[in-house]
Design an enzyme around this catalytic site. Structure first.
Site, mmCIF file in Angstrom:
data_model
loop_
_atom_site.group_PDB
_atom_site.id
_atom_site.type_symbol
_atom_site.label_atom_id
_atom_site.label_comp_id
_atom_site.label_asym_id
_atom_site.label_seq_id
_atom_site.Cartn_x
_atom_site.Cartn_y
_atom_site.Cartn_z
ATOM 1 N N ASP A 104 -12.393 -49.557 32.043
ATOM 2 C CA ASP A 104 -12.093 -48.231 32.566
ATOM 3 C C ASP A 104 -11.381 -48.344 33.913
ATOM 4 O OD1 ASP A 104 -13.332 -47.286 30.373
ATOM 5 O OD2 ASP A 104 -15.099 -46.487 31.415
ATOM 6 N N SER A 127 -7.781 -20.540 3.999
ATOM 7 C CA SER A 127 -9.143 -21.075 4.021
ATOM 8 C C SER A 127 -9.420 -21.735 2.677
ATOM 9 C CB SER A 127 -10.143 -19.964 4.297
ATOM 10 O OG SER A 127 -9.980 -18.960 3.332
ATOM 11 N N GLU A 157 -12.379 -35.985 1.662
ATOM 12 C CA GLU A 157 -12.611 -36.198 3.096
ATOM 13 C C GLU A 157 -13.896 -35.508 3.531
ATOM 14 O OE1 GLU A 157 -8.124 -36.062 4.992
ATOM 15 O OE2 GLU A 157 -9.023 -34.219 4.295
ATOM 16 N N LYS A 190 -16.121 -33.016 5.427
ATOM 17 C CA LYS A 190 -15.810 -31.695 5.974
ATOM 18 C C LYS A 190 -16.500 -31.576 7.321
ATOM 19 C CE LYS A 190 -16.072 -26.826 4.606
ATOM 20 N NZ LYS A 190 -16.731 -26.352 5.826
#
Ligand SMILES: [Zn+2]
Length: 672
Positions: A33, A82, A113, A115
């Protein structure tokens, strides 16, 4: 402009994009980091010297600029429909039957896949650069949330490689990974804000924030699950499975658990297996999405008015159980918030025995109309804390007592009051025993003053023995060694350890101390910027609300809360006691040029500047000692204006406020 700076900037951006991808998408960081921060710092410093080289896809531009006043509407070129749901393998078979019949083929390849329980968004890339992020909205039109998606670090600002079509619209799910969600809730509870109950709703709320600076720290993530407009569509990419490959190649995160099936029976087996596996993911899922792989098949199948005919979702039943509410406790938090908690008859749910469920607040209790002895349905929504979702009224026993909000504090008997939003009930007695213990517990906690040896049991004992009333008393325990030895389970050695832990805590930073004071709305990151800006407790105490709001990211709500705390009787006593106990950390302040022509002046910026982004000019002005304001009034000393300056410039001229073009502004600085 130097060509070498330009080259170095380009190289740094590539390097940072690469490491963002390794970290956020591949989960495989290759530098520390610290090394990463150094790259960003170098880029920032080069860009500040060459502001003309800043482009919107630079990694330094992830953090949003000004809050928006509202969202622009965006029309989807390809509607975002949808997906229909199914709940049983038979319904999936029906779906497959319909698809085969319409296409007149005997078998179909499907891509499956997970959901993810999140919020669907569309990301538009032109010439490889992210230009637009939009919500689904009603499917035809959504909100332009570009500023907010830019701060989600798994979303590439620029596609990798160079073989991308001119227009690429990626569709996917913005979601809240479990760990980041819990972390945010921990911080919210620490600062007295109500925790979020459901990650999906909270994600939707976060994406609707007008200020992207509030979005960034929540650490939302993104996974692609489709495409919208692709222009031109490469001829060889004739299937979704190949498109996913391309997306991965461009650095777009896709789901590693995605599978392709030629055979429906194998697909149904996977559905059954996945129910157990999905709980191990770092995010909540409630099912699988099943899609026809071939694009030409998809075109032939088309859409119904609501959803595509080529895809369907399979949803697992939410895990629920029935049990009985045996009693309800009221817990008092460190800011006095009283939370009702249901004690349940133990019941097995999703693999664990559940004995308690939070009822969150009394509004919720009233909505559910819970009585003691009621039979209730509990659910693990997104597999988090169990929630009571409904009460079975038919099973209520006669004479059952309803759960009423307490009229006095269950711990100290002090007065209670509803908070400003009318949802939470708070004990109003600042020296309430339960609050004192909770506050001390937080103060001594690992993320705050980190006092080793000061656990809950000890703190309760210290408060009960009246050795400690407030924070500062912790630092006076050296004088009470004999009393400490009288406490249960405290021998010489544990007393030594505790006192050593207290000594070490004396040198904690101002930021940590400020966060440890449990001031409403002040979490670790807010405490850090305030500590850096003011440098000492005395300076913070002296700052009024408008001075506090000069700190980046501090708005009226936070400033009001800090100011109220430091001006309150209890706050002033706490600070004085800490200082006299030797706890008064100092922090180096940010340099402020006291002799600048802008010191102490209120300045408004309007229009687009050539050499500064909005946040850069504000930082610059603040470092010159100016107060930056959003609206022009008679108190405004200067209005700095750029291109397309609108009504603010007109208003300044009307009021006779001095106006400065960008050149005039620069000129004033060189003169001084
Ligand atoms: Zn109380």
């Amino acid at each position: 402009m130097s060509a070498s700076a330009e080259r170095r900037i380009a190289a740094l951006r590539d390097e940072i994009h690469k490491h963002d991808h390794l970290y956020f998408v591949e989960n495989n960081p290759q530098i520390s980091d610290e090394q990463y921060d150094r790259l960003v710092a170098e880029l920032r410093s080069l860009e500040s010297r060459h502001p003309e080289l800043i482009t919107p896809d630079s990694p330094t531009q992830r953090v949003g600029e000004r809050p928006l006043s509202g969202f622009k509407q965006v029309r989807h070129r390809v509607p975002m429909l949808s997906i229909d749901n199914t709940y049983s393998p038979d319904e999936v078979r029906d779906f497959d039957g319909r698809v085969r019949k319409l296409l007149e083929v005997s078998s179909i390849a499907y891509v499956v896949e997970p959901k993810i329980d999140g919020v669907a968004v569309a990301l538009r890339y032109e010439a490889g650069a992210l230009v637009l992020g939009a919500t689904r909205g009603d499917g035809e039109t959504g909100d332009d949330i570009t500023q907010n998606v830019r701060v989600i670090r798994s979303i590439p600002l620029r596609l990798g490689g160079d073989a991308w079509p001119a227009v690429v619209e990626v569709r996917g799910e913005v979601y809240w990974p479990r760990k980041a969600f819990d972390e945010t809730n921990r911080q919210r509870e620490a600062t007295g804000e109500p925790p979020f109950a459901n990650p999906r709703n909270a994600t939707a709320g976060t994406l609707k924030q007008l200020d992207a600076r509030l979005v960034a720290p929540r650490k939302l993530a993104f996974i692609a699950h489709g495409v919208g407009e692709i222009d031109p569509l490469p001829a060889e990419v004739d299937r979704y499975w190949l498109m996913l490959d391309r997306l991965r190649g461009w650095g777009v995160p896709t789901n590693p658990h995605t599978r392709r099936f030629d055979d429906l029976e194998a697909l149904l087996e996977f559905i059954a297996e996945w129910d157990a596996q999905r709980h191990k993911l770092a995010y909540a899922t409630d099912g699988l999405v099943i899609k026809v792989d071939r694009f030409d098949y998809r075109d032939r199948l088309g859409n119904t008015s609501k959803s595509p005919r080529w895809c369907i979702a399979f949803k697992y039943a939410a895990e629920q159980a029935q049990t009985v509410v045996e009693s309800v406790d009221f817990q008092v938090g460190k800011l006095g918030t009283i939370t009702p908690v249901a004690n349940l008859r133990p019941v097995l749910l999703a693999g664990t025995t559940v004995r308690r469920a939070s009822l969150h607040n009394f509004e919720q209790v009233e909505r559910l109309d819970i009585h003691i002895g009621d039979t209730v349905t509990i659910e693990k929504a997104g597999e988090i804390i169990p929630q009571v979702v409904s009460v079975d009224g038919a099973k209520r026993v006669p004479g059952a007592r309803r759960v009423a909000p307490p009229s006095e504090c269950p711990s100290c008997g002090g007065p209670v009051q509803k908070d400003e939003n009318g949802v939470y009930l708070r004990c109003q007695n600042p020296s309430c025993g339960a609050q004192v213990v909770e506050r001390l517990r937080f103060f001594c906690g690992r993320d705050q003053m980190d006092i080793e040896g000061a656990g809950v049991a000890l703190i309760e004992a210290l408060v009960a023995a009246k050795l400690v009333h407030g924070y500062a008393d912790m630092f006076r325990l050296h004088e009470r060694r004999d009393d400490l030895l009288k406490l249960e389970r405290m021998g010489e050695k544990s007393v030594d350890n505790l006192l050593a832990g207290i000594d070490a805590a004396k040198s904690r930073s101002l930021a940590r101390l400020l966060a440890a004071l449990a001031i409403q709305h002040v979490g670790a990151s807010t405490a850090e910027v305030i500590a850096e800006y003011f440098g000492s407790l005395t300076a913070i105490a002296a700052a009024d609300e408008s001075a506090l709001q000069q700190v980046e990211g501090v708005g009226p709500e936070v400033a009001g809360s800090i100011s109220r705390w430091f001006r309150s009787d209890a706050g002033q006593k706490t600070i004085a006691a800490l200082q006299s106990a030797g706890v008064d950390p100092k922090q180096t302040r940010r340099e402020i040029a006291a002799d600048s022509p802008f010191a102490g002046k209120t300045v408004v910026v309007t229009g687009t500047l050539k050499n500064y982004s909005r946040s850069q000019i504000e930082d610059r002005l603040k470092s010159l000692g100016a107060k930056v304001s959003g609206s022009v009034s008679k108190k405004t000393a200067y209005v700095v204006y750029g291109d397309e300056a609108g009504s603010k410039l007109d208003k300044a001229r009307e009021l006779g406020v001095a106006t400065l073009s960008e050149d005039e502004f620069e000129h004033m600085l060189t003169r001084s």
